[in-house]
Design a protein around this motif. Structure first.
Motif, PDB file in Angstrom:
ATOM      1  N   GLY A 215      28.027   8.620  69.113  1.00 19.22           N
ATOM      2  CA  GLY A 215      28.187   7.598  68.090  1.00 19.22           C
ATOM      3  C   GLY A 215      29.234   6.573  68.467  1.00 19.22           C
ATOM      4  O   GLY A 215      29.965   6.065  67.607  1.00 19.22           O
TER       5      GLY A 215
ATOM      6  N   ALA B 255      21.249   3.757  69.312  1.00 27.35           N
ATOM      7  CA  ALA B 255      20.445   4.884  68.836  1.00 27.35           C
ATOM      8  C   ALA B 255      20.585   6.102  69.731  1.00 27.35           C
ATOM      9  O   ALA B 255      20.561   7.242  69.262  1.00 27.35           O
ATOM     10  CB  ALA B 255      18.981   4.469  68.744  1.00 27.35           C
TER      11      ALA B 255
ATOM     12  N   SER C 161      22.131  14.524  71.451  1.00 24.78           N
ATOM     13  CA  SER C 161      22.839  15.298  70.432  1.00 24.78           C
ATOM     14  C   SER C 161      22.009  16.493  69.988  1.00 24.78           C
ATOM     15  O   SER C 161      22.526  17.612  69.832  1.00 24.78           O
ATOM     16  CB  SER C 161      23.155  14.410  69.222  1.00 24.78           C
ATOM     17  N   ARG C 162      20.738  16.287  69.773  1.00 23.87           N
ATOM     18  CA  ARG C 162      19.866  17.377  69.336  1.00 23.87           C
ATOM     19  C   ARG C 162      19.768  18.460  70.401  1.00 23.87           C
ATOM     20  O   ARG C 162      19.788  19.664  70.091  1.00 23.87           O
ATOM     21  CB  ARG C 162      18.480  16.817  69.013  1.00 23.87           C
TER      22      ARG C 162
ATOM     23  N   ASN D 169      25.575  12.272  66.756  1.00 22.12           N
ATOM     24  CA  ASN D 169      24.448  11.389  66.434  1.00 22.12           C
ATOM     25  C   ASN D 169      23.141  12.167  66.341  1.00 22.12           C
ATOM     26  O   ASN D 169      22.138  11.801  66.956  1.00 22.12           O
ATOM     27  CB  ASN D 169      24.336  10.282  67.485  1.00 22.12           C
ATOM     28  N   LEU D 170      23.170  13.245  65.575  1.00 24.97           N
ATOM     29  CA  LEU D 170      21.955  14.053  65.409  1.00 24.97           C
ATOM     30  C   LEU D 170      20.814  13.259  64.788  1.00 24.97           C
ATOM     31  O   LEU D 170      19.634  13.554  65.028  1.00 24.97           O
ATOM     32  CB  LEU D 170      22.258  15.271  64.531  1.00 24.97           C
ATOM     33  N   ARG D 171      21.143  12.259  64.004  1.00 25.62           N
ATOM     34  CA  ARG D 171      20.109  11.496  63.301  1.00 25.62           C
ATOM     35  C   ARG D 171      19.184  10.761  64.263  1.00 25.62           C
ATOM     36  O   ARG D 171      17.981  10.634  63.991  1.00 25.62           O
ATOM     37  CB  ARG D 171      20.772  10.485  62.367  1.00 25.62           C
ATOM     38  N   ALA D 172      19.712  10.299  65.409  1.00 23.30           N
ATOM     39  CA  ALA D 172      18.893   9.441  66.269  1.00 23.30           C
ATOM     40  C   ALA D 172      18.869   9.847  67.735  1.00 23.30           C
ATOM     41  O   ALA D 172      17.941   9.471  68.445  1.00 23.30           O
ATOM     42  CB  ALA D 172      19.377   7.987  66.163  1.00 23.30           C
ATOM     43  N   SER D 173      19.864  10.596  68.218  1.00 24.23           N
ATOM     44  CA  SER D 173      19.981  10.842  69.648  1.00 24.23           C
ATOM     45  C   SER D 173      19.379  12.183  70.054  1.00 24.23           C
ATOM     46  O   SER D 173      19.764  13.240  69.528  1.00 24.23           O
ATOM     47  CB  SER D 173      21.455  10.806  70.062  1.00 24.23           C
ATOM     48  N   TRP D 174      18.473  12.149  71.023  1.00 22.89           N
ATOM     49  CA  TRP D 174      17.901  13.388  71.542  1.00 22.89           C
ATOM     50  C   TRP D 174      18.940  14.188  72.318  1.00 22.89           C
ATOM     51  O   TRP D 174      18.841  15.414  72.415  1.00 22.89           O
ATOM     52  CB  TRP D 174      16.695  13.087  72.434  1.00 22.89           C
TER      53      TRP D 174
END
Length: 446
Positions: free
Chosen positions: A73, A68, A271-272, A264-269
């Motif tokens: 990824g 996650a 990446s965000r 991994n924008l969906r789950a990783s801070w």
């Protein structure tokens, strides 16, 4: 669905390390390293607690934190065995997976600049063989099997971290153990492990400390201009942004793969944080350069900057860590509010933010100062007096917000606070969990 699991009988394990040696040989690891390591609970043999040996590798969890959290990824799950595998061709070498894993499974290969970990001996499983570690155990303490994911009971043992990841590990219940007399302190802790620890605080993470200070200061500087203060000039702003970003890549083992950090924008801070901060720099730079629709760009950059700092703070919010990262006196959002208020000249917001920072700093006690190991108390006093108290006193006495000389002291204080944050930050590991469990009272027979 059935999945592969490790079976561990603590009453049989002698801590001989044959499993770790077999793992090293199977995976051709350098001497002194292995994907599997043995942690001894109660190594001092205190009569107040049981002596156990935890043989741990990657536990291929049902809810893997590494999968996650990885911004690139690079992790995936094998659909046949349930094993969590690392795809090295995608890895950045950022080590964040090692921060979030409480079992110390991912390890950093400094020579390759990549993370490595237990593969559950996938080639052996494909040939119908057991993993090397379980096959080598001389006392039948470590075994391998297949279990239904739903029926697999939670792994419980002294010294085993439990943060809800549901590891593929079944531990046989302890049989006869002597109860500890209640109310007596143990006063012992597990010895240092020969296994290299990826996280070494400020010593290894100084590029992130510098980068986060730059990001926080630039968001505050730009925000103050949007709110009516003196706006930064485009060239110095962009040069500082480039310098901070350039320092940050020194943290990566494979910096040329930085583009994968947004995977991994969906789950990783992480990446965000990377995407939001890059968007902030671009938008803010365009706004400062006088691009068309500059007011709209300015407010967009304002929002992106604060979102990026919030994501940066959340990167360090890892379950089980010894130091609470949110809230913290050095967190980026709080520091940016304090700096913005000083630059704009808003005494109410500056007083509130400064008071919160001081309260959070005092709550940490002397632990942070001891973490720096040298002149900790004097550095802490300087941080408070010069970075918080002096600006407030000057502002109250003169009625004018601090000028650049005092702001320089404020920035130095905030940099020191951020350094203390990295110096004291410690993530959960089996050794730290064992130390916590050793001080828990009382132990009882099972």
């Amino acid at each position: 669905m059935s999945r592969a699991v490790f079976l561990l009988d603590l009453d049989r394990c002698t801590g001989c390390g044959a499993c770790a040696l077999a793992c090293r040989l199977e995976n051709d690891r350098p001497a002194g390293t292995s994907f599997r390591h043995v942690t001894t609970f109660n190594p001092s043999r205190s009569p107040l607690a049981p002596v156990l040996h935890l043989s741990l590798a990657c536990n291929h969890c049902e809810k893997p934190a590494c999968l996650a959290a990885c911004p690139a990824g690079a992790y995936a799950r094998d659909p046949l065995t349930g094993a969590v595998v690392l795809r090295s061709e995608r890895c950045l070498g950022c080590t964040y997976c090692a921060w979030v894993c409480p079992y110390e499974a991912p390890d950093y290969d400094a020579q390759a600049g990549l993370m490595t970990k237990c593969t559950f001996c996938q080639p052996r499983l494909e040939r119908g063989e057991e993993p090397a570690c379980t096959q080598a155990c001389p006392v039948d303490a470590l075994n391998f099997g297949w279990r239904d994911a739903v029926a697999c009971p939670p792994a419980r043992a002294p010294g085993l971290p439990e943060v809800g990841l549901r590891p593929a590990l079944v531990i046989a219940p302890l049989r006869l153990r002597r109860a500890a007399p209640p109310g007596l302190p143990l006063g012992c802790a597990p010895p240092a492990s020969p296994r290299r620890t990826t996280w070494q605080g400020l010593r290894t993470e100084w590029p992130l400390a510098v980068f986060s200070c730059f990001a926080t200061g630039l968001v505050a500087w730009f925000a103050s201009g949007v709110l009516g203060g003196s706006a930064p000039r485009p060239l110095p702003f962009l040069l500082l942004a480039a310098l901070g970003a350039g320092v940050s890549v020194l943290h990566l083992g494979r910096p040329w793969r930085l583009w994968r950090a947004a995977a991994n924008l969906r789950a990783s801070w992480v990446s965000r944080e990377v995407v939001l901060l890059a968007a902030f720099y671009v938008t803010a730079g365009a706004s400062l350069a006088g691009a068309p629709a500059a007011p709209a760009l300015a407010w967009t950059g304002f929002a992106l900057g604060w979102a990026a700092l919030a994501a940066m703070d959340m990167v360090y919010r890892v379950p089980g860590q010894a130091v609470r990262a949110v809230p913290h006196s050095a967190m980026g959002t709080l520091t940016a509010i304090w700096l913005t208020a000083l630059l704009v000249g808003d005494p109410a917001v500056a007083t509130a933010a400064g008071a919160v920072k001081l309260a959070l700093w005092l709550r940490r006690g002397q632990a942070a100062r001891r973490a720096l190991r040298r002149r900790g108390a004097s550095l802490g006093a300087a941080r408070v007096l010069l970075g918080l108290v002096l600006p407030a006193v000057v502002w109250a006495a003169t009625g004018a917000p601090p000028g650049w000389p005092l702001l320089a002291l404020v920035l130095a204080g905030e940099a020191l606070d951020r350094a203390e944050f990295y110096a004291e930050l410690a993530f959960l590991t089996p050794r730290r969990q064992a130390s916590r469990d050793l001080t828990a009272q009382p132990f009882t027979a099972s």
